[in-house]
Design an enzyme around this catalytic site. Sequence first.
Site, PDB file in Angstrom:
ATOM      1  N   LYS A 148       8.551   1.106   5.425  1.00 49.31           N
ATOM      2  CA  LYS A 148       7.215   1.843   5.039  1.00 49.31           C
ATOM      3  C   LYS A 148       6.103   1.125   5.493  1.00 49.31           C
ATOM      4  O   LYS A 148       5.916  -0.077   5.459  1.00 49.31           O
ATOM      5  CB  LYS A 148       7.159   1.833   3.199  1.00 49.31           C
ATOM      6  CG  LYS A 148       5.828   2.475   2.873  1.00 49.31           C
ATOM      7  CD  LYS A 148       5.016   1.565   1.826  1.00 49.31           C
ATOM      8  CE  LYS A 148       4.659   0.232   2.415  1.00 49.31           C
ATOM      9  NZ  LYS A 148       3.630  -0.406   1.466  1.00 49.31           N
ATOM     10  N   THR A 149       5.000   2.070   6.283  1.00 51.43           N
ATOM     11  CA  THR A 149       3.702   1.519   6.353  1.00 51.43           C
ATOM     12  C   THR A 149       2.905   2.774   7.179  1.00 51.43           C
ATOM     13  O   THR A 149       3.657   2.985   8.306  1.00 51.43           O
ATOM     14  CB  THR A 149       3.345   0.408   7.012  1.00 51.43           C
ATOM     15  OG1 THR A 149       1.976   0.209   7.322  1.00 51.43           O
ATOM     16  CG2 THR A 149       4.356   0.123   8.176  1.00 51.43           C
ATOM     17  N   ASP A 208       0.548   2.413   9.216  1.00 52.24           N
ATOM     18  CA  ASP A 208      -0.130   1.490  10.163  1.00 52.24           C
ATOM     19  C   ASP A 208       0.873   1.571  11.248  1.00 52.24           C
ATOM     20  O   ASP A 208       0.619   1.636  12.593  1.00 52.24           O
ATOM     21  CB  ASP A 208      -0.358   0.170  10.009  1.00 52.24           C
ATOM     22  CG  ASP A 208      -1.490  -0.023   8.987  1.00 52.24           C
ATOM     23  OD1 ASP A 208      -2.069   0.969   8.774  1.00 52.24           O
ATOM     24  OD2 ASP A 208      -1.947  -1.259   8.524  1.00 52.24           O
ATOM     25  N   ARG A 235       1.194  -5.742  -4.919  1.00 46.97           N
ATOM     26  CA  ARG A 235       1.051  -6.792  -3.775  1.00 46.97           C
ATOM     27  C   ARG A 235       1.753  -8.210  -3.944  1.00 46.97           C
ATOM     28  O   ARG A 235       1.300  -9.073  -3.399  1.00 46.97           O
ATOM     29  CB  ARG A 235      -0.277  -6.650  -3.001  1.00 46.97           C
ATOM     30  CG  ARG A 235      -0.632  -5.524  -2.372  1.00 46.97           C
ATOM     31  CD  ARG A 235      -1.952  -5.663  -1.773  1.00 46.97           C
ATOM     32  NE  ARG A 235      -2.220  -4.214  -0.955  1.00 46.97           N
ATOM     33  CZ  ARG A 235      -1.905  -3.639  -0.041  1.00 46.97           C
ATOM     34  NH1 ARG A 235      -0.877  -4.264   0.813  1.00 46.97           N
ATOM     35  NH2 ARG A 235      -2.202  -2.490   0.445  1.00 46.97           N
ATOM     36  N   GLY A 259       0.948  -1.154  -0.053  1.00 44.94           N
ATOM     37  CA  GLY A 259      -0.098  -0.130  -0.048  1.00 44.94           C
ATOM     38  C   GLY A 259       0.734   1.117  -0.121  1.00 44.94           C
ATOM     39  O   GLY A 259       2.064   1.114   0.371  1.00 44.94           O
ATOM     40  N   ASP A 288       5.846  -7.264   5.765  1.00 44.59           N
ATOM     41  CA  ASP A 288       5.711  -8.621   4.724  1.00 44.59           C
ATOM     42  C   ASP A 288       6.917  -8.473   3.497  1.00 44.59           C
ATOM     43  O   ASP A 288       7.608  -9.115   3.035  1.00 44.59           O
ATOM     44  CB  ASP A 288       4.449  -8.866   4.310  1.00 44.59           C
ATOM     45  CG  ASP A 288       3.603  -9.648   5.366  1.00 44.59           C
ATOM     46  OD1 ASP A 288       4.017 -10.137   6.209  1.00 44.59           O
ATOM     47  OD2 ASP A 288       2.342  -9.522   5.134  1.00 44.59           O
TER      48      ASP A 288
END
Length: 551
Positions: A199-200, A202, A142, A78, A173
């Site tokens: 990266k994220t 979240d 993805r 994402g 992941d």
Amino acid sequence: MNISALQKERAKYQPKLPKSLKGAVKVVEGAKTESVADQKEIAALFPNTYGMPILTFEEGGKAAESAPVNVGVILSGGQAPGGHNVISGIFDGIKNIHPDSKLFGFLGGPGGLVDHKYVELTAEIVDEYRNTGGFDIIGSGRTKLEDEAQFDKGLEIAKDLNLNALVIIGGDDSNTNACVLAEYYARINAGVQVIGCPKTIDGDLKNEMIETSFGFDTATKVYSELIGNIQRDANSAKKYWHFIKLMGRSASHIGLECALKTQPNITLISEEIADKKLTLGEVVDYMAKVVAKRADNGDNFGVALIPEGLVEFIPEMKVLISELNDLLAEGTDSEKEFKMLRKSHRNEWVATHLTEISSSVFRSLPDGIATQLTLDRDPHGNVQVSLIETEKLLGEMVSTRLDEMKANGEYVGKFGTQYHFFGYEGRCAAPSNFDADYCYSLGYTASVLVAAGKTGYMSSVRNTTAPADKWIAGGVPVTMMMNMEKRHGHMKPVIQKALVELEGAPFKYFVSKRGEWAYNTDFVYPGPIQYFGPTEVCDLTTETLKFEQNK
């Protein structure tokens, strides 16, 4: 290409770098590392990349003539604000190594490596995307890099392009897969290094060496602006409770950070609910009591923040979802029987085929949510938890509970709801100054790791509450972050997700204040991200980092 006035000005912004990256770099090796858990298993799976030392970059390196390097870059998973600046940092870093160095972007994520789809990223292309949001420079995807056939296909194009290294920009992941790829290429002496970047939005890819994942700062600032706007509206109209679902399926970092920024009346933290083993009914009772107590003060309005993955942290809901996955598994006799039923009869049929406790929970759910749980399945046949409208589930259940309380004389107010889900709004925002600087530093750090001949490392930039020139750049072995977890029925090495620490300073401060925030109207209105102006406004880091580093 038409661009906005802001984008024209942002294109001129030169991201700040740690002092150690501004001249010749000295690479200092620290102690050997081991994985956070399951050391024997991880060591056995990664004999060529396990136990490597932490690297720190310092000033005072000896300038030396270097040959050009060719690097491939992949955006995986994402979107997160700042990805373009990571690429800009890599580009400038390898051009600093040698002007003839080249950067190739693989299109559409890891699949571009396997399918040999790429573009050379020239200065003309990179300059268009500096300090902008999104991943549209090369696109993301993805596709998971998991098997040797994919690795070998990737190696074919790497050899064709004479690549020295691949840089994979992704979450836990994606960086796990990057480490597996690094190990494979090291084992066969492929001559291709693999470097990761964290990266994220979240925020669940973090540890002592990765203080924050990029994009988290910008995304939480965007969400907090929107929450502040809604809080101002609620305090103006004084007639609605706003139930706001925020991204964060596996952890509640976004919800906690936004709560610290905006001080809403209710913020649910999934990790706390799991730790206390709260039932869905207990969560609803807590929320209803806050609503009722505010109503006693004449305040029939408020704001509640709800993490996206909440239902998976409520023990009884987790069991229910597991039973539904088994009952409605594709190809089973029970699934075939379920599909033959009229839609109006399906929920009752499901309730009679669950255990007593799960049946009771299922019957307590609003009809629409119960139906979602039985119909929305992923390709593996499992409930798609991210699609569950948790904010509406709780809003409807709180409304029902308040009706009961009113009948008992325990509630005298009015309860109207508005529902929101903030997710995509934050993923491609123009990066804040912090993320613009941090991402550029991560990319530049990756180029130094490439020049140093390293593989299986992730870019690390620390001391991030200090001014950027005092940041500490270096590399951390990806294996250091790994443990073994069960995925799709098999034990696999993965980077350990970072959950909200209930003993951590950010959460403890939140707990000390949430009672006041619940019953008073102590809203904070952060406003939009500021790109120009005094550093104390424009270069703010997250509240989470401030508390964690006691700043």
